[in-house]
Design a protein around this motif. Structure first.
Motif, PDB file in Angstrom:
ATOM      1  N   ALA A 148       0.847  -1.198   0.000  1.00  0.00           N
ATOM      2  CA  ALA A 148       0.000   0.000   0.000  1.00  0.00           C
ATOM      3  C   ALA A 148       0.878   1.241   0.000  1.00  0.00           C
ATOM      4  O   ALA A 148       2.081   1.180   0.303  1.00  0.00           O
ATOM      5  N   ARG A 149       0.281   2.366  -0.339  1.00  0.00           N
ATOM      6  CA  ARG A 149       1.025   3.617  -0.310  1.00  0.00           C
ATOM      7  C   ARG A 149       1.430   3.949   1.118  1.00  0.00           C
ATOM      8  O   ARG A 149       0.657   3.739   2.067  1.00  0.00           O
ATOM      9  N   ALA A 150       2.636   4.475   1.271  1.00  0.00           N
ATOM     10  CA  ALA A 150       3.079   4.930   2.591  1.00  0.00           C
ATOM     11  C   ALA A 150       2.192   6.083   3.032  1.00  0.00           C
ATOM     12  O   ALA A 150       1.819   6.947   2.223  1.00  0.00           O
ATOM     13  N   GLN A 151       1.817   6.096   4.314  1.00  0.00           N
ATOM     14  CA  GLN A 151       0.929   7.144   4.804  1.00  0.00           C
ATOM     15  C   GLN A 151       1.545   8.525   4.644  1.00  0.00           C
ATOM     16  O   GLN A 151       0.861   9.492   4.345  1.00  0.00           O
ATOM     17  N   GLU A 152       2.854   8.591   4.825  1.00  0.00           N
ATOM     18  CA  GLU A 152       3.542   9.866   4.674  1.00  0.00           C
ATOM     19  C   GLU A 152       4.889   9.611   4.016  1.00  0.00           C
ATOM     20  O   GLU A 152       5.700   8.845   4.519  1.00  0.00           O
ATOM     21  N   ARG A 153       5.108  10.230   2.877  1.00  0.00           N
ATOM     22  CA  ARG A 153       6.374  10.033   2.161  1.00  0.00           C
ATOM     23  C   ARG A 153       7.487  10.730   2.921  1.00  0.00           C
ATOM     24  O   ARG A 153       7.498  11.944   3.062  1.00  0.00           O
ATOM     25  N   THR A 154       8.422   9.955   3.432  1.00  0.00           N
ATOM     26  CA  THR A 154       9.515  10.505   4.223  1.00  0.00           C
ATOM     27  C   THR A 154      10.562  11.131   3.326  1.00  0.00           C
ATOM     28  O   THR A 154      10.522  11.010   2.102  1.00  0.00           O
ATOM     29  N   ALA A 155      11.531  11.773   3.949  1.00  0.00           N
ATOM     30  CA  ALA A 155      12.632  12.364   3.187  1.00  0.00           C
ATOM     31  C   ALA A 155      13.407  11.292   2.438  1.00  0.00           C
ATOM     32  O   ALA A 155      14.021  11.550   1.404  1.00  0.00           O
ATOM     33  N   ALA A 156      13.395  10.056   2.979  1.00  0.00           N
ATOM     34  CA  ALA A 156      14.092   8.956   2.322  1.00  0.00           C
ATOM     35  C   ALA A 156      13.361   8.517   1.060  1.00  0.00           C
ATOM     36  O   ALA A 156      13.936   7.860   0.204  1.00  0.00           O
ATOM     37  N   GLY A 157      12.059   8.860   0.946  1.00  0.00           N
ATOM     38  CA  GLY A 157      11.344   8.625  -0.294  1.00  0.00           C
ATOM     39  C   GLY A 157      10.687   7.272  -0.458  1.00  0.00           C
ATOM     40  O   GLY A 157      10.571   6.796  -1.574  1.00  0.00           O
ATOM     41  N   VAL A 158      10.237   6.626   0.612  1.00  0.00           N
ATOM     42  CA  VAL A 158       9.530   5.357   0.463  1.00  0.00           C
ATOM     43  C   VAL A 158       8.079   5.649   0.084  1.00  0.00           C
ATOM     44  O   VAL A 158       7.375   6.354   0.795  1.00  0.00           O
ATOM     45  N   ASP A 159       7.650   5.114  -1.053  1.00  0.00           N
ATOM     46  CA  ASP A 159       6.291   5.357  -1.536  1.00  0.00           C
ATOM     47  C   ASP A 159       5.351   4.203  -1.248  1.00  0.00           C
ATOM     48  O   ASP A 159       4.152   4.409  -1.065  1.00  0.00           O
ATOM     49  N   LEU A 160       5.885   2.986  -1.202  1.00  0.00           N
ATOM     50  CA  LEU A 160       5.050   1.806  -1.041  1.00  0.00           C
ATOM     51  C   LEU A 160       5.650   0.880   0.010  1.00  0.00           C
ATOM     52  O   LEU A 160       6.863   0.691   0.061  1.00  0.00           O
ATOM     53  N   ARG A 161       4.793   0.304   0.828  1.00  0.00           N
ATOM     54  CA  ARG A 161       5.221  -0.660   1.841  1.00  0.00           C
ATOM     55  C   ARG A 161       4.276  -1.840   1.845  1.00  0.00           C
ATOM     56  O   ARG A 161       3.076  -1.685   1.638  1.00  0.00           O
ATOM     57  N   GLY A 162       4.827  -3.004   2.101  1.00  0.00           N
ATOM     58  CA  GLY A 162       4.036  -4.209   2.249  1.00  0.00           C
ATOM     59  C   GLY A 162       4.826  -5.204   3.055  1.00  0.00           C
ATOM     60  O   GLY A 162       5.979  -4.947   3.427  1.00  0.00           O
ATOM     61  N   THR A 163       4.232  -6.340   3.332  1.00  0.00           N
ATOM     62  CA  THR A 163       4.941  -7.367   4.082  1.00  0.00           C
ATOM     63  C   THR A 163       6.126  -7.867   3.266  1.00  0.00           C
ATOM     64  O   THR A 163       5.961  -8.462   2.200  1.00  0.00           O
TER      65      THR A 163
END
Length: 245
Positions: A148-163
């Motif tokens: 799913a989309r990351a709730q908040e795009r960090t400075a590191a730039g992660v857009d998607l997270r999943g297991t």
């Protein structure tokens, strides 16, 4: 969490407890640095790129990869490199290890089966948001069902997270740079997950080289929204998907 081991400072002789770091192998399994008990730590006086990495074999998939060499700091200010158990030399192809049937001695990659899946249905890219959506759907197609989309795009730039996966998407018209590759890799280490990168404009040469060294799957996307693999780790991810051992 890995058990701590005692590390004696070569300067003040103080014995410090050290917990070996754990990283995610490309196969998804956690890989804890096999610290050599009783080994002699070496004080770090001058850092070099080569000395900062150590080869370790994953016990799950048998892959030999280079990882950050474990380091320990003492309260006296000394920083040491903690020795690890040397990676065993892999046997020649199809050469059985003592006491093991030949079928069990095959390289891990040969025992895995490629995953059969229906054709990917692309998402037409018109905006930067479409790029992220296309990458999200592609990762789901690869088997990361809960990405799913990351709730908040960090400075590191992660857009998607999943297991078991984190991904960054670069929708700009410039080639993706080295720093962005290393950022997503660090996020993968932090989450004990495989790191994947999607780029609309391709990759700078040093970024591509670094991704190969870190075994990060790289994909490029065209405006039809169909990601294309650009390195061997990406080909492996397509072949074996999220269920690769």
């Amino acid at each position: 969490m890995a058990d701590s081991v005692p590390v004696r400072c070569p300067t003040c002789r103080r014995e410090n407890a050290f917990t070996p770091p754990t990283f995610p192998c490309a196969c998804g399994a956690p890989l804890t640095m096999p610290v050599l008990r009783g080994g002699v730590p070496v004080e770090i006086l001058h850092r070099t790129w080569q000395a900062s990495w150590v080869e370790v074999r994953c016990d799950v998939c048998g892959r030999h990869d280079e990882w950050p060499a474990p380091e320990s700091g003492c309260v006296c200010g000394t920083v040491v490199r903690v020795p690890v158990v040397p990676a065993p030399t892999p046997p020649p192809p199809n050469f059985p290890s003592p006491g093991r049937p030949a079928a069990e001695a095959r390289p891990a990659a040969e025992t895995r089966r490629a995953i059969l899946r229906p054709a990917f249905r692309p998402v037409t890219i018109r905006t930067a948001r479409d790029c992220v959506t296309a990458a999200q759907q592609y990762l789901k197609w690869l088997g990361y069902a809960d990405v799913a989309r990351a709730q908040e795009r960090t400075a590191a730039g992660v857009d998607l997270r999943g297991t078991g996966v984190v991904a960054q998407v670069d929708p700009t018209t410039r080639a993706t740079q080295l720093r962005e590759i290393e950022c997503v890799w660090l996020n993968g280490l932090n989450d004990s997950a495989i790191a994947v990168f999607f780029s609309l404009a391709g990759y700078a040469r040093d970024a591509r080289t670094r991704a190969d060294e870190l075994h990060i799957p790289l994909f490029v996307m065209d405006l039809t929204g169909t990601p294309q693999p650009v390195n061997d780790p990406a080909d492996e991810l397509i072949r074996y998907g999220a269920s690769q051992p």
